[in-house]
Design an enzyme around this catalytic site. Structure first.
Site, PDB file in Angstrom:
ATOM      1  N   CYS A 169      -1.883  -0.571   9.829  1.00 32.66           N
ATOM      2  CA  CYS A 169      -2.029  -1.568  10.901  1.00 32.66           C
ATOM      3  C   CYS A 169      -2.656  -2.877  10.404  1.00 32.66           C
ATOM      4  CB  CYS A 169      -2.801  -0.931  12.049  1.00 32.66           C
ATOM      5  SG  CYS A 169      -2.607  -1.796  13.612  1.00 32.66           S
ATOM      6  N   HIS A 189      -1.090   4.918  13.378  1.00 38.34           N
ATOM      7  CA  HIS A 189      -2.387   5.595  13.321  1.00 38.34           C
ATOM      8  C   HIS A 189      -2.117   7.074  13.602  1.00 38.34           C
ATOM      9  CE1 HIS A 189      -4.659   1.790  13.544  1.00 38.34           C
ATOM     10  NE2 HIS A 189      -3.832   1.408  14.486  1.00 38.34           N
TER      11      HIS A 189
HETATM   12  N1  GLN Z   1      -5.883  -6.853  15.194  1.00 45.30           N
HETATM   13  C1  GLN Z   1      -4.594  -6.458  14.788  1.00 45.30           C
HETATM   14  C2  GLN Z   1      -3.513  -6.538  15.872  1.00 45.30           C
HETATM   15  O1  GLN Z   1      -3.790  -6.403  17.054  1.00 45.30           O
HETATM   16  C3  GLN Z   1      -4.646  -5.025  14.229  1.00 45.30           C
HETATM   17  C4  GLN Z   1      -5.021  -3.978  15.243  1.00 45.30           C
HETATM   18  C5  GLN Z   1      -5.229  -2.609  14.649  1.00 45.30           C
HETATM   19  O2  GLN Z   1      -5.424  -2.440  13.444  1.00 45.30           O
HETATM   20  N2  GLN Z   1      -5.246  -1.587  15.481  1.00 45.30           N
HETATM   21  O3  GLN Z   1      -2.385  -6.753  15.514  1.00 45.30           O
END
Ligand code: GLN
Length: 236
Positions: A94, A194
């Site tokens: 992510c 995730h």
């Molecule tokens: N802040 C980033 C987004 O919203 C990554 C979010 C995350 O790693 N869950 O794209």
């Protein structure tokens, strides 16, 4: 079988590691130990320079401000970049895809330079993508559907040097309308999944381990509970 201990870098768990992403390092260690290898996890925090000599690396997701701290640290201590250059496997979840890319824009519209290990750029999309994602891999060594939980607003565009990890069959993925999820470039694999991703996708875990060990095959592991988890999660 090597006598030496395999060392798995858990990179910046103090700032990057939402939704149990730290579990990816545990899965790698456990799958090695179950096969008789010696393996340990090396935690690299904001207080540590990033070592370039480890056998594999995992990075987790993060919110925007934590993501910026991680970007600064990885730029200042380029051990991860050097490790990837020599072919050490790196798993980026992510926000870590975004940090390892050329640049990303935060939800405030601020553009931040990434560490340029992945030829990708990321910008916020109109809506946040949240929910289960299922994909069909299009990467050598992967034959089974992949599954994870995605929660991101960033949409990631792949450049010429990057390939998609998989094609989305359920959910959003990279979020820019190309139907792709994740990214592969050299020994770096990035994904929005995730879960932790490697608990749900043992084939992906073993792909990273084969790369770390420099082998083509690994003994199979008979883990009915993992198969049960997969059956449940792929039913979405
Ligand atoms: N802040 C980033 C987004 O919203 C990554 C979010 C995350 O790693 N869950 O794209």
């Amino acid at each position: 079988m090597p006598d030496s201990t395999l060392r798995i870098g858990l990179v910046l768990p103090d700032v990057m590691g939402t939704y149990g992403d730290g579990g990816n390092a545990l899965i790698l260690r456990q799958r090695l130990r179950m096969r008789g290898y010696k393996a340990e996890i090396v935690e690299i925090t904001l207080n540590d320079p990033v070592p370039e000599t480890l056998d594999a690396y995992t990075l987790g997701g993060a919110e925007d401000s934590a993501q910026r701290l991680a970007t600064r640290h990885l730029s200042r201590y380029p051990g991860l970049q050097r490790a990837a250059e020599r072919g050490a496997p790196v798993l980026a979840i992510c926000a870590a895809i975004q940090v390892l890319g050329n640049w990303y824009e935060t939800s405030n519209g601020e553009r931040v330079a990434g560490v340029s290990m992945l030829d990708v750029t990321t910008a916020p999309q109109a809506t946040r993508s949240i929910g289960e994602v299922v994909t069909a891999p299009q990467t050598g060594g992967l034959t089974q559907p992949l599954s994870g939980f995605e929660n991101h607003r960033g949409g990631t565009t792949l450049g010429a040097d990057a390939r998609g990890l998989a094609r989305v069959t359920h959910g959003v993925g990279n979020g820019v309308g190309d139907g792709l999820e994740g990214v592969v470039q050299g020994s770096v694999i990035g994904t929005y999944m995730h879960g932790p991703a490697l608990a749900r996708n043992p084939e992906l875990a073993d792909l990273l381990l084969k790369q770390a060990l420099g082998v083509d095959e690994l003994a199979s592991l008979d883990l009915p509970e993992v198969e049960q988890l997969r059956r449940e999660r792929l039913r979405v």
